[in-house]
Design an enzyme around this catalytic site. Sequence first.
Site, PDB file in Angstrom:
ATOM      1  N   SER A 263       0.842  -1.199   0.000  1.00 28.03           N
ATOM      2  CA  SER A 263       0.000   0.000   0.000  1.00 28.03           C
ATOM      3  C   SER A 263       0.870   1.239   0.000  1.00 28.03           C
ATOM      4  O   SER A 263       2.055   1.180   0.337  1.00 28.03           O
ATOM      5  CB  SER A 263      -0.902   0.011   1.243  1.00 28.03           C
ATOM      6  OG  SER A 263      -0.170   0.419   2.392  1.00 28.03           O
ATOM      7  N   ASP A 264       0.300   2.365  -0.345  1.00 32.11           N
ATOM      8  CA  ASP A 264       0.990   3.624  -0.101  1.00 32.11           C
ATOM      9  C   ASP A 264       0.802   3.973   1.372  1.00 32.11           C
ATOM     10  O   ASP A 264       0.079   3.313   2.124  1.00 32.11           O
ATOM     11  CB  ASP A 264       0.448   4.729  -1.014  1.00 32.11           C
ATOM     12  CG  ASP A 264       1.502   5.784  -1.317  1.00 32.11           C
ATOM     13  OD1 ASP A 264       2.407   5.982  -0.489  1.00 32.11           O
ATOM     14  OD2 ASP A 264       1.417   6.425  -2.373  1.00 32.11           O
ATOM     15  N   TRP A 265       1.461   5.045   1.799  1.00 33.58           N
ATOM     16  CA  TRP A 265       1.509   5.416   3.219  1.00 33.58           C
ATOM     17  C   TRP A 265       0.093   5.600   3.788  1.00 33.58           C
ATOM     18  O   TRP A 265      -0.637   6.478   3.357  1.00 33.58           O
ATOM     19  CB  TRP A 265       2.324   6.705   3.367  1.00 33.58           C
ATOM     20  CG  TRP A 265       2.538   7.163   4.768  1.00 33.58           C
ATOM     21  CD1 TRP A 265       1.630   7.782   5.578  1.00 33.58           C
ATOM     22  CD2 TRP A 265       3.743   7.039   5.530  1.00 33.58           C
ATOM     23  NE1 TRP A 265       2.185   8.052   6.792  1.00 33.58           N
ATOM     24  CE2 TRP A 265       3.493   7.613   6.796  1.00 33.58           C
ATOM     25  CE3 TRP A 265       5.009   6.504   5.273  1.00 33.58           C
ATOM     26  CZ2 TRP A 265       4.458   7.671   7.797  1.00 33.58           C
ATOM     27  CZ3 TRP A 265       5.971   6.566   6.273  1.00 33.58           C
ATOM     28  CH2 TRP A 265       5.703   7.142   7.512  1.00 33.58           C
ATOM     29  N   ASP A 266      -0.280   4.739   4.724  1.00 33.67           N
ATOM     30  CA  ASP A 266      -1.560   4.852   5.435  1.00 33.67           C
ATOM     31  C   ASP A 266      -2.769   4.734   4.512  1.00 33.67           C
ATOM     32  O   ASP A 266      -3.884   5.105   4.870  1.00 33.67           O
ATOM     33  CB  ASP A 266      -1.615   6.179   6.209  1.00 33.67           C
ATOM     34  CG  ASP A 266      -2.559   6.137   7.401  1.00 33.67           C
ATOM     35  OD1 ASP A 266      -2.778   5.036   7.950  1.00 33.67           O
ATOM     36  OD2 ASP A 266      -3.087   7.194   7.781  1.00 33.67           O
ATOM     37  N   ALA A 267      -2.557   4.203   3.298  1.00 36.05           N
ATOM     38  CA  ALA A 267      -3.633   4.202   2.304  1.00 36.05           C
ATOM     39  C   ALA A 267      -4.756   3.236   2.653  1.00 36.05           C
ATOM     40  O   ALA A 267      -5.897   3.439   2.239  1.00 36.05           O
ATOM     41  CB  ALA A 267      -3.070   3.865   0.918  1.00 36.05           C
TER      42      ALA A 267
END
Length: 457
Positions: A263-267
């Site tokens: 995932s992307d950051w905190d996505a």
Amino acid sequence: HRPCVSTQSQDFSAVDERARDLVAAMTLEEKIGQMSQANGGAEGLREMVRDGRLGSVLNEVNVDELNELQRIAVEESRLGIPLLVGRDVIHGFKTIFPIPLGQAASWDPELIEQAASVAAREAAASGINWTFAPMIDITRDPRWGRIAESPGEDPHLCSVLGAAMVRGFQGERLSDTGSIAACAKHFAGYGAVEGGLDYNTANIPENELRNVHLRPFKAALDAGVSTFMSSFSDLNGVPAAGNQFLIQQVLREEWGFQGFVVSDWDAIRELTVHGFTEDDREAAGAAANVGIDMEMASTLYRDHLPDLVAEGRVGESTLDEMVYRILLLKLRLGLFELPYTDPSHLPRPLNTEHLQLARDAALRSCVLLKNDDGILPLSREALSTVAIIGPLADDGYEQLGTWVFDGESHHSHTCLQAIHELTGEDLEVRWARGMQNSRCRDPDGYQEAIQIAEASD
């Protein structure tokens, strides 16, 4: 410790067997640990590694600290599985190259592959084994700030250059010293967000999606990219981190991608912000079921997957396949054999060869009119004074470009320095900052700039 599989001397079946055996030996908590990534310096980081509750770290670049984390992972955790160490190495590590948009202006895949190779070797010397690059979103809206991070608007050029970056980062074999795993991001359609607003929605007809936005990602896959990163944004109403069409249908079934998706950051948490899920618990289940193998930064997998598995909402066999894909990359990188970093085995960052390549890339990236017939009054013989105006003329940090974490401003050779060296004592060079920085709205420095300009040839 436990015997390791050599990715250089044994075939895939041995690596596959080792990965399967490790998965079979894991507790549920250890499986979820492999699917979890924490930011460097996070509270309790060493304890999480020791307990097998972490498979990856990002944004830690101190080689001694990373070697200690790897020692804990290999020697003190139950199964001895080394860590993936991620970092945004977008256009250089210590030696900084032009931003990707500038590199694209060179139209030179070989040069761009060489630049990525230099970035990989310098990053590897700090203990990094995985970069979140190349960023290959097609970018056609200049309001979107991340346009600087992409090779631009053309699907073919972006495909060719993105593939060159993958080859440069990963080298001939991932297990070679100085090779690091690449990550194609952001899958997919992120560059088409409405209004140029980051994390926003993107509505893209499937014809345009497949012929424009997906083409660079398929090229990266064909070049052997190890990982994909799902986008923050939603695509036609479904956020990428929960998008079955993107992750399962296109990436897995149609393209046959065998690597893992992060995932992307905190996505994953932001699935709820998009209105796709009701809460964090539902978001964790949605991302796991669609095939987001590793969660970046946030802790929804650790917090909620044990209960979701117990309730039968996420199958443990689903997690087994996700962990298997993560372990395969660690084996292919040779981390089980050589988890530690010895910087002396790699070239010194910012060495003469690296700096010369950066200079060549900068020169090749310039897109300028020629001063034929002396149209511009820049004859050294005809001038005695030159005014240099603006805050960027002597700002080493801004000169590094956007999305740089590890470059240092004192290594920049600024425009003002270069002009002084070029002119020597033949010309008087006068400089006015004009404003504190390129984002300043304070006009206090304007008058000095005007005066210097008016008084100079």
